[in-house]
Design a protein around this motif. Structure first.
Motif, PDB file in Angstrom:
ATOM      1  N   MET A   1      48.117  -7.384  37.934  1.00 53.29           N
ATOM      2  CA  MET A   1      48.591  -6.488  39.001  1.00 53.29           C
ATOM      3  C   MET A   1      49.911  -5.833  38.592  1.00 53.29           C
ATOM      4  O   MET A   1      50.796  -6.495  38.044  1.00 53.29           O
ATOM      5  N   ASP A   2      50.042  -4.552  38.823  1.00 52.67           N
ATOM      6  CA  ASP A   2      51.264  -3.819  38.521  1.00 52.67           C
ATOM      7  C   ASP A   2      52.409  -4.359  39.372  1.00 52.67           C
ATOM      8  O   ASP A   2      52.332  -4.371  40.607  1.00 52.67           O
ATOM      9  N   LYS A   3      53.485  -4.825  38.725  1.00 54.49           N
ATOM     10  CA  LYS A   3      54.609  -5.396  39.480  1.00 54.49           C
ATOM     11  C   LYS A   3      55.252  -4.371  40.403  1.00 54.49           C
ATOM     12  O   LYS A   3      55.870  -4.729  41.398  1.00 54.49           O
ATOM     13  N   TRP A   4      55.134  -3.078  40.057  1.00 58.86           N
ATOM     14  CA  TRP A   4      55.723  -2.032  40.882  1.00 58.86           C
ATOM     15  C   TRP A   4      54.703  -1.412  41.838  1.00 58.86           C
ATOM     16  O   TRP A   4      54.917  -0.308  42.339  1.00 58.86           O
ATOM     17  N   SER A   5      53.607  -2.119  42.089  1.00 55.88           N
ATOM     18  CA  SER A   5      52.614  -1.627  43.048  1.00 55.88           C
ATOM     19  C   SER A   5      53.277  -1.405  44.399  1.00 55.88           C
ATOM     20  O   SER A   5      53.962  -2.283  44.933  1.00 55.88           O
ATOM     21  N   GLY A   6      53.073  -0.241  44.970  1.00 56.95           N
ATOM     22  CA  GLY A   6      53.731   0.145  46.212  1.00 56.95           C
ATOM     23  C   GLY A   6      54.828   1.173  46.015  1.00 56.95           C
ATOM     24  O   GLY A   6      55.334   1.748  46.988  1.00 56.95           O
ATOM     25  N   GLY A  45      64.802  -1.312  35.076  1.00 57.43           N
ATOM     26  CA  GLY A  45      64.304  -2.331  35.980  1.00 57.43           C
ATOM     27  C   GLY A  45      64.946  -2.337  37.352  1.00 57.43           C
ATOM     28  O   GLY A  45      64.777  -3.292  38.120  1.00 57.43           O
ATOM     29  N   ARG A  46      65.646  -1.289  37.687  1.00 59.96           N
ATOM     30  CA  ARG A  46      66.308  -1.169  38.988  1.00 59.96           C
ATOM     31  C   ARG A  46      65.878   0.128  39.644  1.00 59.96           C
ATOM     32  O   ARG A  46      65.962   1.192  39.025  1.00 59.96           O
ATOM     33  N   PRO A  71      62.692 -11.955  37.361  1.00 59.20           N
ATOM     34  CA  PRO A  71      61.488 -12.646  36.883  1.00 59.20           C
ATOM     35  C   PRO A  71      60.505 -13.092  37.961  1.00 59.20           C
ATOM     36  O   PRO A  71      59.291 -13.024  37.758  1.00 59.20           O
ATOM     37  N   THR A  72      60.997 -13.552  39.116  1.00 59.38           N
ATOM     38  CA  THR A  72      60.081 -14.108  40.118  1.00 59.38           C
ATOM     39  C   THR A  72      60.208 -13.453  41.492  1.00 59.38           C
ATOM     40  O   THR A  72      59.538 -13.886  42.428  1.00 59.38           O
ATOM     41  N   PHE A  73      61.047 -12.438  41.638  1.00 59.12           N
ATOM     42  CA  PHE A  73      61.174 -11.776  42.931  1.00 59.12           C
ATOM     43  C   PHE A  73      61.885 -10.440  42.769  1.00 59.12           C
ATOM     44  O   PHE A  73      62.392 -10.113  41.684  1.00 59.12           O
ATOM     45  N   PHE A  74      61.910  -9.670  43.867  1.00 59.60           N
ATOM     46  CA  PHE A  74      62.606  -8.387  43.932  1.00 59.60           C
ATOM     47  C   PHE A  74      63.693  -8.473  45.000  1.00 59.60           C
ATOM     48  O   PHE A  74      63.381  -8.500  46.189  1.00 59.60           O
ATOM     49  N   PRO A  75      64.963  -8.547  44.632  1.00 64.96           N
ATOM     50  CA  PRO A  75      66.016  -8.547  45.645  1.00 64.96           C
ATOM     51  C   PRO A  75      66.411  -7.132  46.067  1.00 64.96           C
ATOM     52  O   PRO A  75      66.328  -6.183  45.277  1.00 64.96           O
ATOM     53  N   VAL A  76      66.828  -7.020  47.325  1.00 65.53           N
ATOM     54  CA  VAL A  76      67.510  -5.815  47.797  1.00 65.53           C
ATOM     55  C   VAL A  76      68.999  -6.036  47.558  1.00 65.53           C
ATOM     56  O   VAL A  76      69.594  -6.971  48.107  1.00 65.53           O
ATOM     57  N   ARG A  77      69.593  -5.208  46.730  1.00 65.82           N
ATOM     58  CA  ARG A  77      71.009  -5.368  46.402  1.00 65.82           C
ATOM     59  C   ARG A  77      71.807  -4.270  47.085  1.00 65.82           C
ATOM     60  O   ARG A  77      71.376  -3.119  47.167  1.00 65.82           O
ATOM     61  N   ILE A  78      72.965  -4.654  47.612  1.00 66.89           N
ATOM     62  CA  ILE A  78      73.805  -3.716  48.351  1.00 66.89           C
ATOM     63  C   ILE A  78      75.228  -3.739  47.789  1.00 66.89           C
ATOM     64  O   ILE A  78      75.688  -4.742  47.252  1.00 66.89           O
ATOM     65  N   ALA A  79      75.886  -2.609  47.890  1.00 61.18           N
ATOM     66  CA  ALA A  79      77.300  -2.473  47.556  1.00 61.18           C
ATOM     67  C   ALA A  79      77.837  -1.376  48.450  1.00 61.18           C
ATOM     68  O   ALA A  79      77.073  -0.648  49.098  1.00 61.18           O
ATOM     69  N   GLY A  80      79.140  -1.232  48.516  1.00 63.41           N
ATOM     70  CA  GLY A  80      79.662  -0.162  49.358  1.00 63.41           C
ATOM     71  C   GLY A  80      81.143  -0.285  49.621  1.00 63.41           C
ATOM     72  O   GLY A  80      81.899  -0.839  48.818  1.00 63.41           O
ATOM     73  N   ARG A  81      81.542   0.204  50.781  1.00 58.53           N
ATOM     74  CA  ARG A  81      82.939   0.190  51.181  1.00 58.53           C
ATOM     75  C   ARG A  81      83.003   0.016  52.685  1.00 58.53           C
ATOM     76  O   ARG A  81      82.201   0.571  53.435  1.00 58.53           O
ATOM     77  N   SER A  82      83.947  -0.780  53.140  1.00 57.19           N
ATOM     78  CA  SER A  82      84.171  -0.985  54.565  1.00 57.19           C
ATOM     79  C   SER A  82      85.665  -0.928  54.846  1.00 57.19           C
ATOM     80  O   SER A  82      86.446  -1.706  54.275  1.00 57.19           O
ATOM     81  N   ARG A  83      86.066   0.009  55.712  1.00 56.58           N
ATOM     82  CA  ARG A  83      87.467   0.180  56.072  1.00 56.58           C
ATOM     83  C   ARG A  83      88.359   0.296  54.840  1.00 56.58           C
ATOM     84  O   ARG A  83      89.435  -0.292  54.761  1.00 56.58           O
ATOM     85  N   GLY A  84      87.874   1.047  53.848  1.00 54.76           N
ATOM     86  CA  GLY A  84      88.651   1.306  52.659  1.00 54.76           C
ATOM     87  C   GLY A  84      88.562   0.238  51.598  1.00 54.76           C
ATOM     88  O   GLY A  84      89.082   0.412  50.490  1.00 54.76           O
ATOM     89  N   THR A  85      87.893  -0.886  51.883  1.00 58.73           N
ATOM     90  CA  THR A  85      87.771  -1.971  50.918  1.00 58.73           C
ATOM     91  C   THR A  85      86.404  -1.929  50.254  1.00 58.73           C
ATOM     92  O   THR A  85      85.378  -1.890  50.948  1.00 58.73           O
ATOM     93  N   LEU A  86      86.379  -1.934  48.931  1.00 58.59           N
ATOM     94  CA  LEU A  86      85.108  -1.927  48.223  1.00 58.59           C
ATOM     95  C   LEU A  86      84.398  -3.268  48.384  1.00 58.59           C
ATOM     96  O   LEU A  86      85.028  -4.328  48.339  1.00 58.59           O
ATOM     97  N   ILE A  87      83.081  -3.214  48.591  1.00 57.43           N
ATOM     98  CA  ILE A  87      82.253  -4.408  48.730  1.00 57.43           C
ATOM     99  C   ILE A  87      81.486  -4.595  47.430  1.00 57.43           C
ATOM    100  O   ILE A  87      80.695  -3.734  47.053  1.00 57.43           O
TER     101      ILE A  87
END
Length: 208
Positions: A1-6, A45-46, A71-87
């Motif tokens: 099965m294609d890992k990127w199916s969907g 791969g991202r 290798p065994t899952f697909f995480p949702v990764r987040i980054a950003g900024r809140s009130r001027g502070t980088l996350i």
């Protein structure tokens, strides 16, 4: 099965919701510029999901999203900024298959925010329909640390398809209902009650 199916279904759904957001904005029914996201692209791969004009960087902060093949899952990764502070970048949800993480992203990060930005007061939250129903049919759960090592965590999984599982940052049985929908059902469920929706054609999906 294609890992990127969907992936094709995610891209089609994003294009569909971008058109919905633009239509709502042109009618004066959408808070902020449209669309919320630009066209995603694969990079080592991202799957990078760029911010669109409706999610532009501003003084209130912003969040950037990507979905990563591990290798065994697909995480949702987040980054950003809140009130001027980088996350710094971190994962807040993990899925066993790309198709499931793609449905989660469309439902929770695209369609639900679209509904909440409808002027003047938004429309009914779809997620509240599932909050008191427990797990969807064929889903089960077990307590175990999530992939980041946080404990106690909860792994939700399909009893008939153990490769389909997810962890999220909070207790989240409602997501099992979202993942049991076909792609067409997912988009149709979240577009209910939106102005002019009958005039926007929905694309064909791989599971039609």
């Amino acid at each position: 099965m294609d890992k990127w199916s969907g992936l094709a279904d995610l891209l089609s759904s994003l294009e569909y919701w971008s058109e919905v957001q633009t239509t709502l904005a042109n009618e004066g029914h959408f808070q902020g510029a449209a669309p919320l996201y630009g066209r995603p692209y694969l990079e080592d791969g991202r799957l990078v999901i760029p911010r669109g004009p409706g999610m532009a960087e501003d003084s209130d902060g912003y969040t950037d999203y990507s979905i990563v093949e591990e290798p065994t899952f697909f995480p949702v990764r987040i980054a950003g900024r809140s009130r001027g502070t980088l996350i710094p970048e971190s994962a807040n949800a993990w899925f066993g298959t790309f198709d499931d993480v793609a449905k989660y992203f469309i439902g929770r990060r695209v369609a639900a925010p679209t509904r909440s930005r409808v002027q003047p007061d938004g429309v009914e939250s779809v997620n509240t329909r599932w909050l008191d129903r427990g797990l969807a049919p064929l889903w089960d759960q077990v307590i175990e640390p999530d992939p980041s090592g946080f404990s106690p965590g909860t792994r939700y999984f399909r009893s008939d398809q153990p490769e389909r599982f997810y962890f999220t940052a909070n207790t989240d049985s409602a997501t099992s209902h979202l993942l049991n929908l076909s792609w067409r059902e997912l988009n149709s469920t979240f577009n209910e009650g939106l102005s002019g929706i009958d005039l926007i054609p929905m694309p064909r999906f791989s599971d039609d």
